[in-house]
Design an enzyme around this catalytic site. Structure first.
Site, mmCIF file in Angstrom:
data_model
loop_
_atom_site.group_PDB
_atom_site.id
_atom_site.type_symbol
_atom_site.label_atom_id
_atom_site.label_comp_id
_atom_site.label_asym_id
_atom_site.label_seq_id
_atom_site.Cartn_x
_atom_site.Cartn_y
_atom_site.Cartn_z
ATOM 1 N N TRP A 1 -14.815 13.102 -12.783
ATOM 2 C CA TRP A 1 -13.907 12.732 -11.651
ATOM 3 C C TRP A 1 -13.296 13.970 -11.173
ATOM 4 C CZ3 TRP A 1 -8.680 13.698 -12.097
ATOM 5 C CH2 TRP A 1 -8.196 13.800 -13.468
ATOM 6 N N ASN B 1 -9.703 4.391 3.102
ATOM 7 C CA ASN B 1 -9.745 4.301 1.705
ATOM 8 C C ASN B 1 -10.755 3.353 0.821
ATOM 9 O OD1 ASN B 1 -7.921 3.980 -0.645
ATOM 10 N ND2 ASN B 1 -7.873 1.805 -0.423
ATOM 11 N N TRP C 1 -8.444 8.880 -8.214
ATOM 12 C CA TRP C 1 -9.609 9.126 -8.703
ATOM 13 C C TRP C 1 -9.711 8.642 -10.447
ATOM 14 C CZ3 TRP C 1 -14.399 10.902 -7.767
ATOM 15 C CH2 TRP C 1 -14.424 11.285 -6.220
ATOM 16 N N TRP D 1 -20.199 13.741 -19.282
ATOM 17 C CA TRP D 1 -20.235 13.868 -17.675
ATOM 18 C C TRP D 1 -21.520 14.541 -17.583
ATOM 19 C CZ3 TRP D 1 -17.543 10.298 -15.533
ATOM 20 C CH2 TRP D 1 -16.434 10.086 -15.932
ATOM 21 N N TRP E 1 1.925 2.035 -3.413
ATOM 22 C CA TRP E 1 1.108 2.678 -4.372
ATOM 23 C C TRP E 1 1.229 4.325 -4.290
ATOM 24 C CZ3 TRP E 1 -2.308 1.988 -8.047
ATOM 25 C CH2 TRP E 1 -2.793 0.755 -8.217
ATOM 26 N N GLU F 1 0.825 -1.420 0.058
ATOM 27 C CA GLU F 1 -0.098 -0.076 -0.047
ATOM 28 C C GLU F 1 0.825 1.246 0.239
ATOM 29 O OE1 GLU F 1 -3.312 0.245 -0.406
ATOM 30 O OE2 GLU F 1 -3.087 -1.935 -0.747
#
Ligand code: FAD
Length: 495
Positions: free
Chosen positions: A384, A366, A407, A331, A303, A300
């Site tokens: 987003w 998360n 995102w 959108w 990331w 993690e």
């Protein structure tokens, strides 16, 4: 560049050993494992510690309100920590690109040092400052401190940037353990502040980072205490008491199962190397957690680096879709739906719990970040970038790379992203990851009286109970929203 280079300047070799070295603090607000600070101390020169608040930095990506609140506390903590080792924090405000070379000249500094940052505007600013300072005959050196592996060091065999996390992580692991962290200096010999700095160095109060009218930061104050000491405590507590079981429990927002170190890492109260080595030492020392928990936790942490390396390779991802077919995505622009999402009034308890946790504490679990982001970009079919902007303003850990990359990942338009057609169902997610409804009850207290059987689906409750609860009906039908999103996605060329 290895952390050990360049070698410390020896005062004996220079004509003016009393010329100070400036340590320019940025996203590294700590004393331990701070290579720039250690280098300055090792130089034997008097040290000037500087922070420049540059509200215009990264223009559109300027610090949001919650992050500004954090920065205020972080600077106060750093100032106190520096006083304890004999140094002073000078806090200036202005455009760093012009101000820093000016301050260097006014101080008659021999050298300026900093730890590197990797975001597009930060890099550009630093390159320009380094050139300007060097042209004025002053040394400028930068160091690696904010990531486990600098973006250009983990590359494919052909020298390209990785686009797939698992491959990146394998290559990063093959590079071996990150360097061990440096100790905090016991003393930092402070240089007297240059007279000319008085005008520029306004102090922390003058930055006006905390909200006053209205003061909306009560929840943040209750949840957090910024600074290196508290971050070290959080790290220590987590690796010794929280890491065992992390692999299984990290997806459960109802449990205190993750480290909550993200704001500390964002502002550099701890370095990722410290986190890495302390976690490894705790597990190898037999502190209860197994290699599986450790491996999951480290990956993690990986990331975070991966996000930095992606943005480094493609700065345009700050606002552009990695998968450009999404440029044509139709959108929706619906102010009422957006407001309901921001305020936690969508009628979906797990979404509303997450958005209220975010508003009150500046942080969100998360798993819930993924659920609310999927809800916005898929069920509500909203861009987003709108969600990313809201997170940027409200998260205490708001970080340009992690925010943008995550995102895009959830929205399906990013690198190594979840496919767009994989739409999180907020009810199923809630039933799986908040099985007793404890998380929802905490953040949506009006739902607390509901039985667990319908805590995630209040509209299915006995009408007599439901009538007593003031909670909105769902703003979108899950099946209808999903179908609308998939139809829009199918309409994209190449999707
Ligand atoms: C839509 C969305 C937006 C996000 N925006 C941010 C952001 O602005 N800043 C931010 O720090 N994180 C962001 N994340 C990643 C992640 O949600 C947080 O880092 C994590 O929740 C922090 O909690 P923790 O410290 O308890 O994590 P832990 O589980 O304890 O993990 C340890 C550390 O690893 C890093 N990390 C863990 N997961 C991720 C991830 N998916 N991406 C990048 N780093 C990760 C964090 O630095 C974290 O502190 C975002 C995730 C999503 C889905």
């Amino acid at each position: 560049m290895p952390r050990s280079s360049p070698p410390p300047t020896s005062p004996a070799e220079t004509p003016c050993a009393t010329a100070p070295v400036i340590v320019w603090f940025r996203d590294d607000l700590r004393l331990a494992d701070n290579p720039a600070l250690s280098h300055a101390v090792a130089s034997g020169r008097p040290v000037l510690c500087l922070f420049v608040h540059d509200p215009g930095h990264a223009f559109a990506r300027a610090l949001g309100g919650a992050a500004q609140w954090w920065l205020d506390g972080a600077l106060r903590a750093l100032r106190a920590d520096l006083v304890r080792v004999g140094a002073v924090l000078h806090v200036a405000r202005g455009d760093a690109a012009t101000l820093v070379p000016q301050l260097v000249a006014q101080a008659g500094a021999a050298e300026i040092v900093w730890n590197r940052r990797y975001d597009p505007v930060g890099r550009e600013t630093d390159t320009a400052i380094k050139a300007a300072v060097k042209e004025a005959g002053v040394a400028a050196h930068s160091f690696a401190a904010g990531v486990l592996h600098e973006p250009w060091t983990v590359r494919t065999r052909t020298g390209d940037a990785f686009r797939v996390y698992t491959a990146w992580w394998r290559a990063a692991r093959a590079m071996g353990e990150p360097l061990p962290p440096l100790p905090a200096p016991a003393q930092v010999p402070a240089a007297p502040p240059p007279a000319a700095w008085a005008e520029q160095c306004v102090g922390i109060d003058a930055l006006g980072l905390c909200p006053v009218a209205p003061d909306w930061a009560g929840g943040l104050r209750a949840a957090w205490q910024p600074g290196e000491a508290r971050a070290r405590e959080r790290l220590h507590g987590f690796v010794h008491d929280g890491l065992a079981g992390y692999g299984d429990a990290r997806d459960r927002p109802d449990l205190p199962a993750t480290s909550r170190l993200s704001p500390d890492l964002r502002f550099g109260h701890v370095s990722p190397r410290q986190v890495w080595h302390e976690a490894v030492a705790a597990v190898r020392g037999g502190d209860g957690a197994g290699e599986q928990d450790l491996g999951k936790f480290l990956s993690e942490l990986g990331w975070r680096d991966f996000a930095v390396s992606l943005l480094y390779a493609q700065p345009e991802l700050v606002s552009g879709n990695f998968r450009t077919e999404f440029d044509a995505m139709p959108w929706r622009d619906d102010a009422d739906d957006l407001r309901a999402w921001q305020q936690g009034r969508t009628g979906y308890p797990i979404v509303d719990a997450g958005m209220r946790q975010l508003w009150h504490t500046g942080w969100m679990h998360n798993r819930v970040r993924m659920i609310v982001a999927s809800f916005l970009t898929k069920h509500l079919l909203m861009d987003w970038r709108v969600g990313e902007a809201w997170f940027r303003d409200t998260l205490v850990d708001a970080d340009i790379a992690s925010n943008v990359i995550n995102w895009q990942w959830v929205a399906g338009c990013g690198v190594d992203a979840a496919p767009y057609f994989r739409v999180f169902n907020p009810v199923l997610q809630a039933q799986k990851f908040d099985p007793d409804g404890a998380y929802v009850r905490k953040w949506v207290p009006e739902l607390a009286p509901l039985p667990t059987s319908c805590i995630h689906t209040p509209w299915t409750c006995d009408p007599a109970i439901r009538r007593r609860v003031a909670y909105p009906s769902p703003i979108v039908d899950l099946q209808g929203g999903r179908a609308r999103a998939l139809a829009a996605w199918k309409g994209l060329s190449g999707a």
